[in-house]
Write a protein that holds these residues in place. Structure first.
Motif, PDB file in Angstrom:
ATOM      1  N   VAL A 230      31.478 -42.003  -1.018  1.00  0.00           N
ATOM      2  CA  VAL A 230      31.128 -40.656  -1.460  1.00  0.00           C
ATOM      3  C   VAL A 230      31.746 -40.425  -2.835  1.00  0.00           C
ATOM      4  CG1 VAL A 230      31.278 -38.200  -0.938  1.00  0.00           C
ATOM      5  CG2 VAL A 230      31.060 -39.862   0.915  1.00  0.00           C
ATOM      6  N   LEU A 231      30.902 -40.167  -3.829  1.00  0.00           N
ATOM      7  CA  LEU A 231      31.349 -39.989  -5.208  1.00  0.00           C
ATOM      8  C   LEU A 231      31.291 -38.505  -5.565  1.00  0.00           C
ATOM      9  CD1 LEU A 231      30.881 -43.011  -5.051  1.00  0.00           C
ATOM     10  CD2 LEU A 231      29.665 -42.924  -7.221  1.00  0.00           C
ATOM     11  N   THR A 232      32.459 -37.928  -5.837  1.00  0.00           N
ATOM     12  CA  THR A 232      32.508 -36.512  -6.217  1.00  0.00           C
ATOM     13  C   THR A 232      32.902 -36.419  -7.683  1.00  0.00           C
ATOM     14  OG1 THR A 232      33.349 -36.129  -3.993  1.00  0.00           O
ATOM     15  CG2 THR A 232      33.409 -34.262  -5.509  1.00  0.00           C
ATOM     16  N   PRO A 233      32.030 -35.870  -8.531  1.00  0.00           N
ATOM     17  CA  PRO A 233      32.326 -35.859  -9.964  1.00  0.00           C
ATOM     18  C   PRO A 233      33.599 -35.082 -10.276  1.00  0.00           C
ATOM     19  CG  PRO A 233      30.294 -34.654  -9.484  1.00  0.00           C
ATOM     20  CD  PRO A 233      30.755 -35.238  -8.199  1.00  0.00           C
ATOM     21  N   ARG A 234      34.389 -35.614 -11.239  1.00  0.00           N
ATOM     22  CA  ARG A 234      35.624 -34.922 -11.624  1.00  0.00           C
ATOM     23  C   ARG A 234      35.305 -33.667 -12.407  1.00  0.00           C
ATOM     24  NH1 ARG A 234      40.250 -37.149 -10.195  1.00  0.00           N
ATOM     25  NH2 ARG A 234      40.225 -39.389  -9.828  1.00  0.00           N
ATOM     26  N   ARG A 235      34.294 -33.787 -13.280  1.00  0.00           N
ATOM     27  CA  ARG A 235      33.882 -32.585 -14.003  1.00  0.00           C
ATOM     28  C   ARG A 235      33.171 -31.673 -13.023  1.00  0.00           C
ATOM     29  NH1 ARG A 235      30.185 -33.471 -18.839  1.00  0.00           N
ATOM     30  NH2 ARG A 235      29.749 -35.411 -17.748  1.00  0.00           N
TER      31      ARG A 235
ATOM     32  N   ALA B 137      36.508 -48.451 -11.173  1.00  0.00           N
ATOM     33  CA  ALA B 137      35.406 -48.301 -12.139  1.00  0.00           C
ATOM     34  C   ALA B 137      35.085 -46.831 -12.387  1.00  0.00           C
ATOM     35  CB  ALA B 137      34.164 -49.029 -11.631  1.00  0.00           C
ATOM     36  N   MET B 138      35.319 -45.991 -11.388  1.00  0.00           N
ATOM     37  CA  MET B 138      34.933 -44.580 -11.501  1.00  0.00           C
ATOM     38  C   MET B 138      36.099 -43.706 -11.964  1.00  0.00           C
ATOM     39  SD  MET B 138      31.782 -44.842 -10.583  1.00  0.00           S
ATOM     40  CE  MET B 138      31.259 -43.159 -10.489  1.00  0.00           C
ATOM     41  N   ALA B 139      37.226 -44.328 -12.285  1.00  0.00           N
ATOM     42  CA  ALA B 139      38.402 -43.535 -12.673  1.00  0.00           C
ATOM     43  C   ALA B 139      38.040 -42.622 -13.836  1.00  0.00           C
ATOM     44  CB  ALA B 139      39.539 -44.471 -13.054  1.00  0.00           C
ATOM     45  N   GLY B 140      38.381 -41.347 -13.723  1.00  0.00           N
ATOM     46  CA  GLY B 140      38.061 -40.392 -14.779  1.00  0.00           C
ATOM     47  C   GLY B 140      36.651 -39.837 -14.671  1.00  0.00           C
ATOM     48  N   ILE B 141      35.806 -40.457 -13.852  1.00  0.00           N
ATOM     49  CA  ILE B 141      34.418 -39.998 -13.732  1.00  0.00           C
ATOM     50  C   ILE B 141      34.205 -39.277 -12.405  1.00  0.00           C
ATOM     51  CG2 ILE B 141      32.002 -40.710 -13.674  1.00  0.00           C
ATOM     52  CD1 ILE B 141      32.898 -43.258 -15.195  1.00  0.00           C
TER      53      ILE B 141
ATOM     54  N   PHE C 195      26.888 -55.330  -7.848  1.00  0.00           N
ATOM     55  CA  PHE C 195      26.974 -53.876  -7.730  1.00  0.00           C
ATOM     56  C   PHE C 195      28.249 -53.365  -8.407  1.00  0.00           C
ATOM     57  CE2 PHE C 195      28.828 -50.357  -5.257  1.00  0.00           C
ATOM     58  CZ  PHE C 195      27.902 -49.374  -5.556  1.00  0.00           C
ATOM     59  N   VAL C 196      29.379 -53.982  -8.088  1.00  0.00           N
ATOM     60  CA  VAL C 196      30.661 -53.509  -8.615  1.00  0.00           C
ATOM     61  C   VAL C 196      30.763 -53.798 -10.113  1.00  0.00           C
ATOM     62  CG1 VAL C 196      33.143 -53.946  -8.586  1.00  0.00           C
ATOM     63  CG2 VAL C 196      31.917 -53.631  -6.436  1.00  0.00           C
ATOM     64  N   ASP C 197      30.383 -55.016 -10.516  1.00  0.00           N
ATOM     65  CA  ASP C 197      30.576 -55.404 -11.918  1.00  0.00           C
ATOM     66  C   ASP C 197      29.865 -54.478 -12.888  1.00  0.00           C
ATOM     67  OD1 ASP C 197      32.219 -57.406 -11.187  1.00  0.00           O
ATOM     68  OD2 ASP C 197      30.825 -59.055 -11.588  1.00  0.00           O
ATOM     69  N   GLN C 198      28.659 -54.079 -12.558  1.00  0.00           N
ATOM     70  CA  GLN C 198      27.920 -53.256 -13.517  1.00  0.00           C
ATOM     71  C   GLN C 198      28.466 -51.827 -13.608  1.00  0.00           C
ATOM     72  OE1 GLN C 198      23.794 -52.611 -12.656  1.00  0.00           O
ATOM     73  NE2 GLN C 198      24.216 -51.572 -10.723  1.00  0.00           N
ATOM     74  N   LEU C 199      29.288 -51.420 -12.639  1.00  0.00           N
ATOM     75  CA  LEU C 199      29.854 -50.058 -12.709  1.00  0.00           C
ATOM     76  C   LEU C 199      30.765 -49.893 -13.924  1.00  0.00           C
ATOM     77  CD1 LEU C 199      30.727 -49.230  -8.987  1.00  0.00           C
ATOM     78  CD2 LEU C 199      28.701 -48.560 -10.271  1.00  0.00           C
ATOM     79  N   ALA C 200      31.265 -51.022 -14.447  1.00  0.00           N
ATOM     80  CA  ALA C 200      32.135 -50.959 -15.632  1.00  0.00           C
ATOM     81  C   ALA C 200      31.400 -50.317 -16.808  1.00  0.00           C
ATOM     82  CB  ALA C 200      32.611 -52.350 -15.998  1.00  0.00           C
ATOM     83  N   LEU C 201      30.071 -50.438 -16.816  1.00  0.00           N
ATOM     84  CA  LEU C 201      29.290 -49.848 -17.910  1.00  0.00           C
ATOM     85  C   LEU C 201      29.310 -48.324 -17.879  1.00  0.00           C
ATOM     86  CD1 LEU C 201      26.198 -52.191 -17.575  1.00  0.00           C
ATOM     87  CD2 LEU C 201      27.887 -52.232 -19.436  1.00  0.00           C
ATOM     88  N   LEU C 202      29.679 -47.758 -16.722  1.00  0.00           N
ATOM     89  CA  LEU C 202      29.632 -46.298 -16.573  1.00  0.00           C
ATOM     90  C   LEU C 202      30.671 -45.581 -17.405  1.00  0.00           C
ATOM     91  CD1 LEU C 202      29.164 -45.672 -12.768  1.00  0.00           C
ATOM     92  CD2 LEU C 202      27.536 -45.157 -14.589  1.00  0.00           C
ATOM     93  N   SER C 203      31.888 -46.148 -17.455  1.00  0.00           N
ATOM     94  CA  SER C 203      32.993 -45.400 -18.048  1.00  0.00           C
ATOM     95  C   SER C 203      32.683 -44.987 -19.464  1.00  0.00           C
ATOM     96  CB  SER C 203      34.269 -46.250 -18.003  1.00  0.00           C
ATOM     97  OG  SER C 203      33.990 -47.508 -18.550  1.00  0.00           O
ATOM     98  N   LYS C 204      32.005 -45.892 -20.217  1.00  0.00           N
ATOM     99  CA  LYS C 204      31.666 -45.555 -21.599  1.00  0.00           C
ATOM    100  C   LYS C 204      30.608 -44.446 -21.643  1.00  0.00           C
ATOM    101  CE  LYS C 204      31.974 -50.140 -22.661  1.00  0.00           C
ATOM    102  NZ  LYS C 204      30.921 -51.090 -22.518  1.00  0.00           N
ATOM    103  N   ALA C 205      29.574 -44.643 -20.833  1.00  0.00           N
ATOM    104  CA  ALA C 205      28.454 -43.708 -20.896  1.00  0.00           C
ATOM    105  C   ALA C 205      28.812 -42.324 -20.362  1.00  0.00           C
ATOM    106  CB  ALA C 205      27.271 -44.288 -20.120  1.00  0.00           C
ATOM    107  N   ALA C 206      29.654 -42.299 -19.307  1.00  0.00           N
ATOM    108  CA  ALA C 206      29.825 -41.026 -18.595  1.00  0.00           C
ATOM    109  C   ALA C 206      30.972 -40.175 -19.115  1.00  0.00           C
ATOM    110  CB  ALA C 206      30.038 -41.300 -17.112  1.00  0.00           C
ATOM    111  N   SER C 207      31.929 -40.804 -19.847  1.00  0.00           N
ATOM    112  CA  SER C 207      33.046 -39.970 -20.309  1.00  0.00           C
ATOM    113  C   SER C 207      32.572 -39.060 -21.423  1.00  0.00           C
ATOM    114  CB  SER C 207      34.196 -40.857 -20.777  1.00  0.00           C
ATOM    115  OG  SER C 207      33.728 -41.786 -21.716  1.00  0.00           O
ATOM    116  N   PRO C 208      33.086 -37.812 -21.442  1.00  0.00           N
ATOM    117  CA  PRO C 208      32.557 -36.844 -22.393  1.00  0.00           C
ATOM    118  C   PRO C 208      32.880 -37.207 -23.841  1.00  0.00           C
ATOM    119  CG  PRO C 208      34.277 -35.851 -21.005  1.00  0.00           C
ATOM    120  CD  PRO C 208      34.171 -37.291 -20.611  1.00  0.00           C
TER     121      PRO C 208
END
Ligand SMILES: *Cc1c(COP(=O)(O)O)cnc(C)c1O
Length: 482
Positions: free
Chosen positions: A420-425, A388-392, A469-482
């Motif tokens: 532990v989530l480390t931002p790619r940007r 879910a966090m790929a690219g983020i 918890f996991v399912d809603q993370l799918a919403l992140l990719s749209k919001a968080a990608s630049p």
């Protein structure tokens, strides 16, 4: 919420003369098929208000739009307004902060029997203060008093809004305009502006400090006792610890001294657990039973800390003192509601069997979760969260330590496991942005920022909730990608 049309910078040269969008009439808008659905879900009056607000906003924006685009813009904006207004302000979150009893996140989650008990009495009349045997007025404490007495050995007990209120009620009823002797080492401030000296002043009691910050002796208490002494008081220093060259007086000695002089001895335990924490594999925390066995006349403690119930404050101990406190008008102002009593009764009943308490009361279950179960959860969650966090963000697993919270056992931390989530940007506020995007999810995820990464302590993510918890993370990719 995303805006349907990117707001434009107002163009000062064009603002007066540019083409003004003409919104259709509200009646015309109401005929749109989309409005049928919105009316059914939100009601006619809110729908009309939302359409008016959206039309006014569009007029103010001076967008050069075609008539079809104008209608679509208004309907989208109205729908978003209605949706935002329909969302509850108070809603569930994932507490992955690493602090189990987090005051800002609502402290103890309630046990299922407590939730059911609330559901049974919330929507109907109940015997809250009505004695069914005699048909006369009753006392709301009866629903929990016998339980708390049986569990703790107290002669009597009453319940008020929270532990701060319990301390206030004890002082107001027993120590007004008289002195309360307290060790200087216990004049603490507990999170959320509970400061012992201020509470004393508000209750009208006079604080008599004895000893020094690090050391106090029995003779300090003995010499402070005089004709205006109302109480001797011990306060659990909850969120801090004094170490090094220290001395304190055992409760049994304080209790004996107080008894000798006919002065009640009060112990504000704060968390007030009812079970021996060592049996849960946790560090020892003084129990209410131990305090009473040591000779304490009255113990005050919270309902929503280690006890694992709803927000409440208990005053338990000598029957004559409890009776005096209950007669004081402040107790009427601090009384608890039927929903709280329902939840408290159900929670206390679980304590009849220690094993049911450990597994059924979420606070105890979460605090006693063994490390291997947390490590297994991390292994289970790592692949889907990475996906879910790929690219983020990069996702890893790290050992961490959870805190009990609410001032209990400040120094002893529980071994736990975090994603532990480390931002790619890189740079700037990347990790703050990542934390904000997790907080913006339908069920907000609250983590902890640590060294440029977001740590999600898994102790309070129970297996039944992992899917959501996991399912809603799918919403992140749209919001968080630049
Ligand atoms: C937490 C605490 C309080 C306040 O209790 P609330 O239930 O939050 O009002 C008072 N005294 C001590 C020692 C505490 O730890």
């Amino acid at each position: 919420m995303t805006e349907p049309v990117q707001p434009r910078k107002p163009d000062s040269t064009n603002a007066q003369s540019g083409p003004r969008p003409k919104p259709p009439s509200i009646d015309a808008l109401l005929k749109a098929p989309a409005c049928q659905d919105l009316r059914e879900r939100h009601g006619h009056v809110p729908l009309v208000a939302a359409l008016r607000e959206a039309s006014a906003e569009l007029r103010a924006r001076q967008e050069p739009l075609s008539p079809e685009a104008v209608t679509a813009w208004i309907l989208t904006s109205a729908s978003e307004r209605l949706h935002a207004a329909a969302q509850s302000s108070l809603r569930p979150v994932f507490n992955l902060s690493g602090t189990v009893l987090h005051t800002n996140l609502g402290r103890a989650p309630l046990a299922i029997p407590a939730l059911e008990a609330i559901g049974r009495v919330a929507g109907t009349a109940s015997n809250l203060e009505y004695d069914l045997a005699t048909g006369r007025r009753g006392d709301r404490d009866v629903h929990v008093e016998a339980l708390i007495c049986r569990l703790t050995g107290a002669e009597a007990a009453t319940v008020v809004n929270n532990n701060a209120a319990a301390v206030m009620a004890v002082l107001a009823a027993l120590a007004r305009r008289r002195e309360v002797i307290v060790s200087r080492s216990e004049l603490v401030e507990i999170g959320g502006s509970f400061r012992v000296p201020d509470v004393m002043a508000t209750a009208g009691a006079k604080l008599r400090e004895v000893g020094t910050t690090n050391r106090v002796h029995l003779r300090d208490f003995a010499t402070a006792i005089g004709p205006t002494t109302a109480l001797m008081m011990k306060i659990h220093p909850s969120n801090y610890r004094i170490e090094g060259f220290t001395a304190s007086v055992a409760e049994t000695e304080l209790a004996a001294l107080a008894r000798e002089h006919g002065i009640p001895f009060v112990n504000d335990l704060g968390s007030g657990t009812l079970v021996d924490f060592r049996e849960l594999g946790l560090p020892h925390e003084p129990t209410v039973q131990e305090a009473l066995v040591a000779g304490t006349d009255l113990v005050t403690f919270s309902g929503d800390k280690l006890l694992g119930g709803p927000q409440a404050g208990f005053i338990a101990g000598r029957a004559d003192l409890v009776r005096r406190i209950k007669k004081h008008p402040i107790v009427r102002a601090l009384r608890v509601d039927k929903l709280i009593l329902a939840a408290l009764e159900a929670t206390l009943k679980l304590y009849a069997d220690p094993e049911r308490a450990r597994t059924g009361i979420p606070a105890l279950r979460l605090l006693s979760r063994p490390l291997p179960s947390l490590e297994a959860a991390a292994e289970r969650l790592l692949p889907p969260v990475q996906l879910a966090m790929a690219g983020i963000a990069e996702v890893g697993i790290a050992a961490c330590r959870s805190q009990i919270g609410s001032g209990a056992l400040p120094v002893d931390l529980l071994p736990s496991c975090a994603l532990v989530l480390t931002p790619r940007r890189r740079g700037g506020k990347a990790v703050e942005h990542l934390a904000a995007s997790l907080r913006a999810l339908p069920r907000p995820v609250i983590g902890r920022l640590h060294q440029g990464a977001l740590h999600l302590d898994l102790r309070c993510l129970e297996e039944v909730d992992e899917r959501v918890f996991v399912d809603q993370l799918a919403l992140l990719s749209k919001a968080a990608s630049p």
